[in-house]
Design an enzyme around this catalytic site. Structure first.
Site, PDB file in Angstrom:
ATOM      1  N   ASP A 115     -61.677  42.227  44.018  1.00 35.12           N
ATOM      2  CA  ASP A 115     -63.432  42.100  43.671  1.00 35.12           C
ATOM      3  C   ASP A 115     -64.492  42.644  43.534  1.00 35.12           C
ATOM      4  O   ASP A 115     -64.980  42.987  44.130  1.00 35.12           O
ATOM      5  CB  ASP A 115     -63.560  40.206  43.580  1.00 35.12           C
ATOM      6  CG  ASP A 115     -62.871  39.395  43.206  1.00 35.12           C
ATOM      7  OD1 ASP A 115     -61.623  39.522  42.993  1.00 35.12           O
ATOM      8  OD2 ASP A 115     -63.207  37.770  43.543  1.00 35.12           O
ATOM      9  N   LYS A 147     -65.095  39.245  35.725  1.00 35.81           N
ATOM     10  CA  LYS A 147     -65.226  37.565  36.613  1.00 35.81           C
ATOM     11  C   LYS A 147     -67.177  37.691  36.331  1.00 35.81           C
ATOM     12  O   LYS A 147     -67.603  38.732  36.300  1.00 35.81           O
ATOM     13  CB  LYS A 147     -65.216  37.801  38.238  1.00 35.81           C
ATOM     14  CG  LYS A 147     -65.441  36.824  38.818  1.00 35.81           C
ATOM     15  CD  LYS A 147     -64.724  37.378  40.483  1.00 35.81           C
ATOM     16  CE  LYS A 147     -65.732  36.501  41.541  1.00 35.81           C
ATOM     17  NZ  LYS A 147     -65.392  36.911  42.923  1.00 35.81           N
ATOM     18  N   LYS A 156     -62.511  35.045  35.425  1.00 37.87           N
ATOM     19  CA  LYS A 156     -62.356  34.300  36.850  1.00 37.87           C
ATOM     20  C   LYS A 156     -64.293  34.081  36.435  1.00 37.87           C
ATOM     21  O   LYS A 156     -64.791  34.905  36.667  1.00 37.87           O
ATOM     22  CB  LYS A 156     -62.073  35.340  37.736  1.00 37.87           C
ATOM     23  CG  LYS A 156     -63.058  33.809  38.868  1.00 37.87           C
ATOM     24  CD  LYS A 156     -62.155  35.016  40.134  1.00 37.87           C
ATOM     25  CE  LYS A 156     -62.937  34.673  41.231  1.00 37.87           C
ATOM     26  NZ  LYS A 156     -62.535  34.938  42.608  1.00 37.87           N
TER      27      LYS A 156
END
Lengths: 286, 340
Positions: B172, B240, B276
């Protein structure tokens, strides 16, 4: 000149706020002669669920407050009740159909019980707790601690006095409360909520639901996050079933009471909703 | 100004997606032209659509399906300065067995930790570790100077490579919001491409790259849409919303907007990108709204761990309480789930 009466909207009291029932339902509150008095919110199981969430959230702060502070806060409620006596008397006269004198007596008695219980907050531990004699160089001390969230089915035949007699003792030790008010006489309960909201009681410490106890009680009895169940006003419900489902999660349970001396002031009602914590502590080497 | 000209004609890393879509030689100028040519967002319409999707009533069997789906989509996360190997181990235990009282409870998709905690997560997972297979739990690591992203590129790449080497299946990364907001899209683009490269393992496979846009700092929906396109063009496998360290974190409108970008990308290229939302999703009720939004926007095929995740920590407990309520018929309480 005549003016239109401003009718009051009676709502629930959950988490320090006055929401309508999540279900949107209301029911008619009538006088003993059948005349329309007001619409009250008819709480659903989801309102009960929300009330338990609020009560749980408020528990840490209320239980963690000093006993002296809790006493002050409870006494303050009595002060505010005193200031709104006339309103409570009117509501009781209208809903129960009793005389002004009888209603006044009920309000006075309710206020006196708040004061009586407020005095116990920093004293009951001396009575219920103990310094235990042990065969060793230790202090061994038992102290009562609040159980947690207490669900109460308030006495159904009384507007204010029954409610106060059941709620006040549960608050003394630091429990938080979800109470289902009298179905037939819910008005004083909601007005009591207004008193609580304007006093120093943190939101969520007392949550008041109006509606059908028969509908809500089973959800509170089986709720895993409720620690104790006071069935004082559940005499007309299937209260044995309620006790059975409360046993599934090991709740402390008080049985229904009826008659004029239901929920009389007693130290027992305070201690019923406590857990005894016993601690050992070494004595210093002297 | 000379600096400006050199910058705008500067060539960018030739990420294949961007080359295919933009055509010609990739430069700062061509990327900027493309991103600024994306139509603006109708903010009122977006928020209304999101609010509308949030009103669906999901009950009984649909709710049970939704709850199990949510658990299977969770990246169970601990990103605290106070994290310890022990905390990570207990997180992993919860990821493997979310509800010890109910063996039918599904496992979560991944655990998400800081880079230095990856070895402990991998060790704790043992045979439950997906490690490139389709079954099991992935280990996701935040990298590139998470959460601020304020470090030199060399440090960010080392951070990434370190986590990948330690066994992370997913990275991430955060974008450089400062560069993005100053309009230096090329720099953000190049960084994502470089981090994507750093996700490569020695055996030629690659850790999945989630690109955190930190929508709470992008200020406008237009910027979110632009950043989403930028991240996809640069090669992100997932986009995300947030780090969870900035408020507001994930919101339904922002997630809806990102899902629309993903849907458009799929229509354009046939390729599926994941989304996400992370941070601020604490209740099952909220999470179900996201499921509805995914199904109605990108499509139901997105409701699988390879294409949709929840970045959450406290959400799992609430979902477990709701599952217990459905199973037993009475309300459950926090005493009946583990404390994180």
């Amino acid at each position: 000149m005549t003016r239109l009466a401003v009718a009051k909207t009676y709502k629930l009291y959950i988490g320090g706020k006055f929401p309508r029932s999540e279900s949107g339902r209301t029911y008619e509150v009538v006088t003993p002669k059948g005349a329309f008095l007001a619409n009250a919110a008819k709480a659903s199981r989801k309102d009960a669920r929300d009330a338990v969430v609020s009560a749980r959230a408020a528990f840490g702060g209320w239980a963690g407050a000093t006993a002296y502070n809790r006493g002050q806060v409870l006494y303050r409620i009595a002060e505010l009740l005193e200031g709104r006596r006339a309103q409570f008397v009117d509501e009781i006269v209208a809903s129960e159909g009793v005389s002004t004198a009888a209603a006044t007596a009920q309000v006075d008695e309710a206020i006196d019980r708040w004061v009586w219980y407020a005095g116990w907050t920093d004293k009951f531990a001396q009575v219920a707790g103990n310094a235990n004699p042990v065969a060793g160089p230790y202090f061994n001390i038992s102290v009562p601690e609040p159980t947690g969230v207490v669900a109460i089915i308030a006495p159904q035949s009384s507007s204010l006095l029954g409610l106060v007699s059941a709620v006040a003792p549960a608050l003394v030790a630091g429990n938080t409360v979800v109470v289902v008010a009298s179905e037939a006489f819910p008005l004083s309960a909601v007005s009591l909520g207004e008193v609580l909201a304007t006093s120093d009681v943190p939101g969520g410490v007392v949550n008041i639901l109006t509606g059908s106890p028969a509908e809500i009680a089973s959800w509170l009895a089986s709720h895993a996050d409720v620690n104790a169940l006071d069935l004082v006003g559940a005499g007309n419900l299937e209260w044995v079933d309620l006790q059975i489902s409360a046993a599934e999660t090991l709740k402390r349970v008080l049985s229904p009471e009826s008659g004029a001396d239901a929920a009389m002031p007693s130290l027992g009602r305070i201690i019923a909703f406590t857990e005894t914590k016993t601690v050992w502590h070494t004595k210093s080497m002297l | 100004m000379t600096i400006e000209t050199t910058r705008s004609t500067r060539s960018l890393a030739p990420a294949s997606r961007a080359v295919d879509i933009l055509g010609g030689e990739l430069t700062d100028a061509s990327l900027r032209r493309y991103l600024e040519g994306i139509p603006g967002v109708d903010a009122v319409g977006l928020e209304q659509r999101a609010a509308g999707l949030g009103t669906r009533s999901i009950k009984t069997t649909s709710k049970k399906f939704a709850l199990d789906t949510i658990i299977g989509l969770i990246d169970l996360t601990t990103l605290e300065g106070a994290d310890t190997p022990g905390k990570v181990r207990s997180l992993v235990a919860k990821a493997v067995t979310p509800d010890p009282g109910d063996p039918t409870c599904p496992r979560v998709a991944a655990v998400c930790v800081y880079g230095d905690m990856v070895p402990y997560a991998v060790a704790a997972l043992g045979s439950a570790h997906a490690a490139g297979t389709n079954t099991g739990i992935n280990v996701a690591a935040v990298a590139t100077a998470f959460p601020s992203g304020r470090a030199s590129l060399a440090v960010k790449l080392a951070d990434t490579a370190d986590a990948v080497a330690a066994g992370a299946d997913e990275i991430d990364m955060v974008i450089d919001r400062g560069a993005f907001l100053s309009g230096r899209y090329g720099q953000v683009f190049d960084e994502i491409v470089a981090v994507k490269e750093a996700c490569r393992r020695s055996d030629g496979s690659s850790a999945h790259l989630k690109v955190i846009l930190e929508t709470g700092e992008l200020n406008t929906y237009d910027n979110v849409r632009r950043a989403s396109w930028l991240a996809i063009l640069a090669g992100g496998d997932f986009i995300k919303t947030s780090t969870g360290k900035v408020a507001p974190a994930a919101t339904l409108p922002v997630t809806l907007l990102m899902l629309e970008v993903v849907r458009d990308w799929h229509r354009l290229t046939g390729e599926r990108i994941g989304v996400k939302p992370a941070g601020g999703i604490r209740s099952s009720k909220d999470a179900i709204k996201y499921l509805v939004t995914v199904a109605e926007t990108a499509g139901e095929e997105w409701l699988r761990p390879s294409l949709f995740r929840f970045g959450a920590s406290s959400l799992l407990n609430d979902v477990l309480l709701q599952r217990q309520k459905l199973a037993t018929g009475h309300y459950s309480g926090a005493d009946y789930v583990t404390i994180d």
